[in-house]
Design a protein around this motif. Structure first.
Motif: not given
Length: 246
Positions: A217, A219, A235
């Motif tokens: 992910t 971020r 995200t």
């Protein structure tokens, strides 16, 4: 800085790639389930938080393949409509695996100093032909020497983070001593402040993300430079595909 077993195996692979002419392709990141893509089925994804939109293109790098093995270049565009001034710091960006492993955004310059102030560790040539785009952006005081054509942020303190730089800048020498190249520096996002209504777009270089970490992910923390508070978190999920994988 501790290196996980998975990360150690990947660093060994990078070292092998540096010694042989193979490794002609690299792992590919594609938007994962639930990601909002700019075009249907495309590789560019975006997400918003606190009226800040971040667009990420994992396939924008057109430099050497060996560079893309040593780091994971991601083209990032930040559009600030939050009404606040945003702190743009490398520590606010990361790629995260499901098991908690963190692939950090690497500082492209070696900066030394204390929290009260930092300075370049050596004489860097100024970037006089910018490869990133910006509007209503101000560089951090310790980046002024490399970007003399961009206004410096002085309205509020912009503290230097020596712990982050000391922890992550050494990655470059562990994989390729000649990195980052002048072209990488030309297109890299510098640290600084993005004003209300501002846009900043360029490359961030992450520690190499390998297929064993998939999914990951992207971020980005949205931080107010004045209060220091995190206003939100962007995200975006990605899947890491091995070279040659469909």
């Amino acid at each position: 800085m501790l290196v996980s077993l998975r990360g150690a195996r990947w660093l060994a692979t990078l070292a092998a790639c540096a010694l042989i002419a193979g490794c002609a392709s690299r792992p590919q990141l594609v938007p994962g389930p639930g990601a909002e893509t700019v075009t249907p089925g495309g590789t560019i994804a975006k997400a918003s938080a606190a009226d800040v939109t971040v667009t990420v293109d994992p396939d924008a790098w057109r430099g050497g393949v060996s560079i893309a093995h040593a780091v994971t270049p991601m083209h990032v565009r930040i559009e600030n409509n939050s009404g606040e001034k945003l702190a743009i710091r490398y520590r606010h960006f990361a790629m995260l695996a499901e098991d908690g492993e963190r692939f950090a955004a690497l500082p492209p310059y070696e900066i030394r100093g204390t929290v009260a102030g930092g300075a370049p560790a050596r004489r860097y040539p100024p970037v006089d032909r910018l490869g990133f785009t910006y509007e209503r952006f101000y560089v951090a005081p310790f980046y002024h020497f490399m970007y003399p054509g961009i206004a410096v942020y002085h309205a509020h303190p912009f503290f230097f983070d020596p712990f982050y730089y000391d922890g992550y800048y050494p990655h470059w020498s562990r994989v390729r001593t000649e990195l980052p190249t002048p072209e990488m520096l030309r297109v890299a996002l510098p640290e600084g402040v993005l004003d209300e209504g501002g846009v900043l777009a360029g490359f961030l270089y992450f520690e190499p993300v390998n297929p064993e970490a998939s999914p990951v992910t992207f971020r980005a923390e949205i931080v107010d430079i004045v209060s220091g508070e995190t206003m939100g978190t962007v995200t975006i999920p990605f899947v890491v595909r091995a070279a040659g994988e469909d």
